[in-house]
Design an enzyme around this catalytic site. Structure first.
Site, mmCIF file in Angstrom:
data_model
loop_
_atom_site.group_PDB
_atom_site.id
_atom_site.type_symbol
_atom_site.label_atom_id
_atom_site.label_comp_id
_atom_site.label_asym_id
_atom_site.label_seq_id
_atom_site.Cartn_x
_atom_site.Cartn_y
_atom_site.Cartn_z
ATOM 1 N N GLY A 46 0.678 -1.328 0.046
ATOM 2 C CA GLY A 46 0.184 -0.143 0.058
ATOM 3 C C GLY A 46 0.833 1.187 0.046
ATOM 4 N N GLN A 51 3.561 9.847 1.422
ATOM 5 C CA GLN A 51 4.861 9.044 1.019
ATOM 6 C C GLN A 51 5.334 9.956 -0.081
ATOM 7 O OE1 GLN A 51 3.009 4.914 2.122
ATOM 8 N NE2 GLN A 51 5.198 4.746 2.461
ATOM 9 N N CYS A 89 7.549 -0.756 5.667
ATOM 10 C CA CYS A 89 7.020 0.378 5.096
ATOM 11 C C CYS A 89 7.912 0.776 4.042
ATOM 12 C CB CYS A 89 6.860 1.411 5.980
ATOM 13 S SG CYS A 89 6.178 2.927 5.311
ATOM 14 N N LEU A 90 7.357 1.038 2.607
ATOM 15 C CA LEU A 90 8.186 1.640 1.571
ATOM 16 C C LEU A 90 9.059 3.076 2.165
ATOM 17 C CD1 LEU A 90 5.738 1.159 -1.197
ATOM 18 C CD2 LEU A 90 7.671 -0.153 -0.805
ATOM 19 N N HIS A 131 -2.071 0.459 8.856
ATOM 20 C CA HIS A 131 -0.908 1.136 8.434
ATOM 21 C C HIS A 131 -1.055 2.345 7.439
ATOM 22 C CE1 HIS A 131 3.731 0.444 7.473
ATOM 23 N NE2 HIS A 131 3.114 1.206 6.344
ATOM 24 N N GLU A 132 -1.785 2.111 6.521
ATOM 25 C CA GLU A 132 -1.763 3.056 5.647
ATOM 26 C C GLU A 132 -2.720 4.427 5.966
ATOM 27 O OE1 GLU A 132 0.156 3.073 3.206
ATOM 28 O OE2 GLU A 132 0.498 0.893 3.077
ATOM 29 N N HIS A 135 -0.706 6.587 8.335
ATOM 30 C CA HIS A 135 0.264 7.526 7.732
ATOM 31 C C HIS A 135 -0.624 8.967 7.471
ATOM 32 C CE1 HIS A 135 3.802 5.513 6.393
ATOM 33 N NE2 HIS A 135 3.237 4.566 5.669
HETATM 34 NI NI NI Z 1 3.873 2.705 5.339
#
Ligand code: NI
Length: 166
Positions: A46, A51, A89-90, A131-132, A135
């Site tokens: 995701g 981000q 996480c990216l 998680h998303e 953010h």
């Molecule tokens: Ni993340």
């Protein structure tokens, strides 16, 4: 469409509360298209708008059927159970940690035209929704972990456990 740069959690954009979307226009459509392309290119589960440096409440993520969902102004409306699993996480490349999340969640969100809908998931998908969405309030999973593991450490653990979460 374009692949956008994914910021790391050193960037202040990852630690700010994002604004709601009020204009369901071409600019939003372009952002979502770019986020889809960026996520597909990066190979994560995701991606949230902060981000890529956009402080707006927009998320793209894969659901239980591997469909890429677009969530505008998403909100968790129901949480059930608990799970403890591995998360990455990216924006925190190469690092992992165990995070407690609900086992099942329901989420309401708008689509790119502004229509509200409900969705949800369980297991790793529920984890990804949580998680998303966090953010969008400036939170990163590393805030919840007792310790951080690097790729090498996590591979050893996964070999022992024979499983992997996202
Ligand atoms: Ni993340």
């Amino acid at each position: 469409m374009a692949i956008r740069e994914i910021l790391t959690d050193q960037d202040p954009a990852l630690h700010k509360k994002c604004h709601s979307i009020t204009q369901f226009d071409q600019k939003l459509g372009d952002l979502i298209d770019d986020m889809r392309e960026t996520l597909e290119d990066a190979g994560g589960a995701g991606l949230a708008a902060p981000q890529v440096g956009i402080l707006r409440r927009v998320v793209v993520l894969y659901d239980g059927e591997d469909e890429l969902l677009e969530l505008v102004n998403p909100e968790l409306i129901q949480e059930e159970g608990e799970q403890d699993g591995l998360e990455g996480c990216l924006s925190v490349p190469g690092l992992w940690g165990y995070v407690k999340r609900p086992e099942r969640v329901r989420v309401k969100a708008q689509d790119r035209r502004g229509n509200w809908f409900e969705t949800g998931g369980e297991g790793v998908v529920a984890r990804c929704f949580c998680h998303e969405i966090e953010h969008l309030d400036g939170h990163v999973f590393t805030e919840h972990v007792d310790r951080i593991y690097n790729n090498e450490e996590i591979e050893e653990i996964l070999e022992r456990e024979g499983r992997k979460g996202k």
